[in-house]
Each structure stands twice: as structure tokens, then as C-alpha cells.
Design an enzyme around this catalytic site. Structure first.
Site, PDB file in Angstrom:
ATOM      1  N   LYS A   1      33.806  33.214  38.075  1.00 25.77           N
ATOM      2  CA  LYS A   1      34.283  33.012  36.692  1.00 25.77           C
ATOM      3  C   LYS A   1      33.151  32.615  35.750  1.00 25.77           C
ATOM      4  CE  LYS A   1      39.136  32.552  37.634  1.00 25.77           C
ATOM      5  NZ  LYS A   1      40.321  31.709  37.790  1.00 25.77           N
TER       6      LYS A   1
ATOM      7  N   ARG B   1      40.918  30.614  46.149  1.00 25.14           N
ATOM      8  CA  ARG B   1      41.131  32.034  45.867  1.00 25.14           C
ATOM      9  C   ARG B   1      39.765  32.629  45.553  1.00 25.14           C
ATOM     10  NH1 ARG B   1      41.790  35.334  41.467  1.00 25.14           N
ATOM     11  NH2 ARG B   1      43.353  36.972  41.661  1.00 25.14           N
TER      12      ARG B   1
HETATM   13  N1  HH2 Z   1      42.483  33.561  38.557  1.00 23.10           N
HETATM   14  C1  HH2 Z   1      42.633  34.869  38.288  1.00 23.10           C
HETATM   15  C2  HH2 Z   1      43.796  35.547  38.661  1.00 23.10           C
HETATM   16  N2  HH2 Z   1      44.757  34.919  39.337  1.00 23.10           N
HETATM   17  N3  HH2 Z   1      45.607  32.960  40.323  1.00 23.10           N
HETATM   18  C3  HH2 Z   1      45.497  31.653  40.588  1.00 23.10           C
HETATM   19  N4  HH2 Z   1      46.481  31.017  41.230  1.00 23.10           N
HETATM   20  N5  HH2 Z   1      44.397  30.941  40.225  1.00 23.10           N
HETATM   21  C4  HH2 Z   1      43.362  31.511  39.561  1.00 23.10           C
HETATM   22  O1  HH2 Z   1      42.380  30.809  39.237  1.00 23.10           O
HETATM   23  C5  HH2 Z   1      43.458  32.909  39.241  1.00 23.10           C
HETATM   24  C6  HH2 Z   1      44.622  33.611  39.649  1.00 23.10           C
HETATM   25  C7  HH2 Z   1      41.565  35.615  37.555  1.00 23.10           C
HETATM   26  O2  HH2 Z   1      40.686  36.232  38.454  1.00 23.10           O
HETATM   27  P1  HH2 Z   1      40.742  37.787  38.870  1.00 23.10           P
HETATM   28  O3  HH2 Z   1      42.063  38.150  39.443  1.00 23.10           O
HETATM   29  O4  HH2 Z   1      39.593  38.062  39.761  1.00 23.10           O
HETATM   30  O5  HH2 Z   1      40.480  38.553  37.524  1.00 23.10           O
HETATM   31  P2  HH2 Z   1      41.421  39.416  36.561  1.00 23.10           P
HETATM   32  O6  HH2 Z   1      42.425  38.500  35.971  1.00 23.10           O
HETATM   33  O7  HH2 Z   1      40.480  39.970  35.557  1.00 23.10           O
HETATM   34  O8  HH2 Z   1      42.087  40.477  37.390  1.00 23.10           O
END
Ligand code: HH2
Length: 400
Positions: A338, A373
Site C-alpha cells: 500500500k 492479507r
Molecule cells: N485492502 C484491499 C482490499 N481488500 N480487505 C481487508 N479486509 N483489508 C484490507 O486492508 C484490504 C481488503 C486493497 O488491496 P487490493 O485488493 O490489493 O487492491 P484493490 O482494491 O486495488 O483491488
């Protein structure tokens, strides 16, 4: 009864004015020493004064919130002996003082003994000493790190199986990016993206699948296809039907904190008192889930790193994860790749943030996370085992 109790152990007392503000703790307690500190909000003036008097009488300095913070009270408990005196006195007092004593006691226990498993419909996932690693699998064109990589369902399936091989205990599949600035995707499109992958993995993947969505329609379709956990980054605040879906299906439920909506959440996020606000939001989500019939053992909470927070706010949440444990649920953290990491160690692009992500993973475990995660499963598992070994080392007494 819920007073939005915040509990700080002696080792985590605030050391600066900004940290006091983030915790909602009066400045007098800065650099203080003691066994623990508690802060309660939501009191009427009379019981607040009674509680404050009882604390002072037992040897725990207490402060009532000023005019702008009426209904809050904080006290510093210097030793276990003072707590046991205060507890006895509160238990003898008029309502709601006995409830306060019980709530502080259960929070103290929850902070040092987080739940050791996550209850799913057909099985129990162990948490305990080993940190649960969730492998991220985004089936989206635009996720901030792995967007477009798994658009082909076969590649997504292969990546999920690889993450399992690498030690993931759960594979988190998402069909909508919630990165800062993103726009919501229609439910049907989200379903179209993730369903073939979940169906193909169901029965092949030994570890459970979680579905990363804020929409009940998507969650229901994913659970029907074989997912066992709902990961709702809105902490049940976007879709009022989500809790019912989780309850009816006996699904695990990850509740995350968010301020605002992904599109605008990073435009000047502000909190009066960060930790109490995040805690109150998560407690609200938990209440909704329990009311709908979700079992307490099926819930994980998550501070929502990057979801409406500055870099400093993310760091404060990481440092004070044990504060969230007081709510009684295991804590998960998603800091992987992030952008706040860029402000610390300079990785400008998500591709350059492996070191920062692993550092954040280690810090999160040390500070009290039961689950992480992550995008980089193999490296995170190795980091986790190492931090756990340092944390849990038992040195036998010398013989003779
Ligand atoms: N962060 C993201 C998505 N889902 N769920 C939880 N519980 N906690 C988090 O910190 C979290 C999450 C964002 O990351 P990512 O899925 O890699 O990116 P994007 O939203 O661009 O798909």
C-alpha cells in the site's frame, strides 16, 4: 452494554501529544506509567462522576472529558492491586458501574488472549500462535498492484493453487478494486469476474476462499459457488443485507473499517480521536452482524489500512493493534504494497514495496495481528514464522 471501551496496556502508553489525541487520552497521561489505562465514552454525567470518584479513591488517577468531550472518562490504573480494589468497588456500585467492571475485565482478557480459531460453516480455521495468511487474488483489470494479472480465469486458478502451496490459509478473491479514487463496479460485472474462478477452485483448493466484496448479491453468489468467508471492506456499512447473507450461510465475516467511500476516502481524512472512532465503527459492525445471527466466533476485525487514513494514521493503527483486540475478536491487517509505505521507505511504485510490506507484516504480528492479507504469500509466511519464533521463544531453565 457498550461504552466503547478503549484499553491501553502499560507498554503502549502514549508518548506525544499527537498520540494522545489519536487515542483520545488526556495529555496528563502522556509518558505515564502503570498497569493499564482505560477510556470510556457514552456516559451520563452522574455515573461518570461516580466512576471517576471510585477510581480516585482506589488509587487510579481519573479525568472526566472537558465540555467538548462530555461523556468521556479516562483513568490510569497503576497496578494489579489497584485494579482488584477498583473492580470490587465497581461491582458493589449502582448501575452501570458493575457493567463497567465486567467490560474492563473481559477486555483485559481479550487483549492478552485473542480467539484462537475462526468458525466457518464446515470447519474451524486455526489462528493461535500461527498467523493466518490470506493470499490476495484480484480478478480485476485495475487493482493497484495485481490488476490485470489474473483476468484469464485459468491464470487466477493457478495463482490460487500456488498461494496455497506457499502456505496461504485462505485465498481472498475480489472482482472490484477499492483503491483510492476507484469507482464501484456493478454487481453483475463483479460476479462475472469472480464466479468462474471460485467455481473452478471449489473442491480443488483445500483452504477456504473468501470473497472480497461490499455487495450482498456478490457475496451470496460467491458463497453459493463455494466461498466460505465474506471480506467486507465497508464493515457492513454499504449494504444492509450483507449481515443476513453471512448469517444464513454460516460464513466467516471480515469486518474492516473505512471512512468515506473509495472514490474520495483519501481526500484529507480526519478523525477527532482515531483509535476510539475506528473501534466504535468496528463495534457497530460487529453488533449488526451478531444481531443478524452471525456467530461471534466467525468474525475477524480489520482497521482498514489505507481506507480513509493518512500515512501517520495507518502507522498509529498498526502500533496500537492490541487496542482493537479489546473488542474480543481476532485482528487482521492488510498493509501489503500500500501507498503509505512509499512515504516511509520510498518504494514509489507498488512493485518496489516488497521490503516495506514485509516490514509492515512483521510489525503487525508483533503488535497483535492474528491474520495478514498479503500479495506475497511465500515471503510473508517466512516472515511470520520468524516473528512468531522470536515472540514465543521459551528458554528452558538451566538444569542443576
Ligand atoms: N485492502 C484491499 C482490499 N481488500 N480487505 C481487508 N479486509 N483489508 C484490507 O486492508 C484490504 C481488503 C486493497 O488491496 P487490493 O485488493 O490489493 O487492491 P484493490 O482494491 O486495488 O483491488
Amino acid at each position: 452494554m457498550d461504552f466503547n471501551l478503549l484499553l491501553l496496556e502499560g507498554r503502549s502508553f502514549p508518548s506525544s501529544t499527537r498520540e494522545c489525541a489519536a487515542l483520545g487520552v488526556p495529555l496528563e497521561f502522556r509518558n505515564g506509567r502503570g498497569d493499564f489505562l482505560f477510556r470510556l465514552e457514552g456516559f451520563r454525567p452522574l455515573p461518570a462522576r461516580r466512576l471517576s470518584r471510585a477510581a480516585e479513591e482506589c488509587g487510579a488517577p481519573a479525568r472526566l472529558g472537558g465540555p467538548s468531550e462530555a461523556r468521556t472518562l479516562a483513568a490510569c490504573v497503576p497496578s494489579a492491586a489497584v485494579w482488584s480494589r477498583l473492580r470490587r468497588q465497581l461491582l458493589r456500585g449502582a448501575p452501570p458501574l458493575p457493567a463497567v467492571a465486567r467490560e474492563i475485565r473481559s477486555a483485559l482478557r481479550a487483549v492478552s488472549h485473542p480467539p484462537r480459531s475462526l468458525l466457518l460453516r464446515r470447519r474451524r480455521l486455526r489462528l493461535g500462535r500461527r498467523t493466518l495468511i490470506l493470499g490476495v487474488l484480484n480478478v480485476t483489470p485495475d487493482s493497484f498492484y495485481d490488476g490485470g494479472l489474473h483476468a484469464d480465469p485459468q491464470r487466477a486458478v493457478d495463482r490460487a493453487l500456488q498461494m496455497e502451496e506457499e502456505g496461504a490459509g485462505l485465498v481472498d478473491i475480489g472482482g472490484e478494486s477499492t483503491r483510492p479514487g476507484s469507482r464501484a463496479v456493478p454487481a453483475q460485472e463483479e460476479i462475472r469476474r469472480i464466479l468462474p474462478v471460485i467455481e473452478a477452485l471449489s473442491g480443488r483448493l483445500r483452504v477456504p476462499i473468501s470473497v472480497d466484496t461490499t455487495k450482498s448479491e456478490v457475496a451470496a453468489a460467491a458463497l453459493e459457488a463455494g466461498a466460505e468467508v465474506i471480506n467486507d471492506v465497508s464493515g457492513l456499512s454499504f449494504d444492509s443485507r450483507m449481515a443476513g447473507v453471512a448469517a444464513r450461510r454460516g460464513a466467516g465475516l471480515i469486518l474492516s473499517h473505512i471512512q468515506g467511500r473509495p472514490r474520495t476516502m483519501q481526500t484529507d481524512p480526519r478523525y477527532r480521536h482515531l483509535l476510539p472512532e475506528v473501534l466504535a465503527f468496528l463495534r457497530g459492525g460487529v453488533r449488526r452482524a451478531l444481531k443478524a445471527g452471525v456467530k461471534p466466533g466467525a468474525i475477524l476485525i480489520d482497521p482498514g489500512i489505507g481506507f480513509g487514513k493518512t500515512a501517520e494514521q495507518n502507522l498509529l493503527l498498526l502500533r496500537h493493534l492490541r487496542v482493537l483486540r479489546a473488542a474480543g475478536y481476532p485482528v487482521m491487517v492488510g498493509a501489503s504494497r500500500k501507498s503509505f509505505l512509499a512515504k516511509i521507505e520510498g518504494g514509489r511504485d507498488p512493485e518496489d514495496r516488497l521490503g516495506g510490506s514485509l516490514g509492515a507484516a512483521a510489525a503487525a504480528i508483533w503488535c497483535g495481528a492474528s491474520a495478514l492479507r498479503v500479495h506475497d504469500v511465500a515471503a510473508s509466511v517466512r516472515i511470520a514464522r520468524t516473528v512468531e519464533a522470536v515472540r514465543d521463544v521459551r528458554v528452558d531453565r538451566d538444569e542443576g
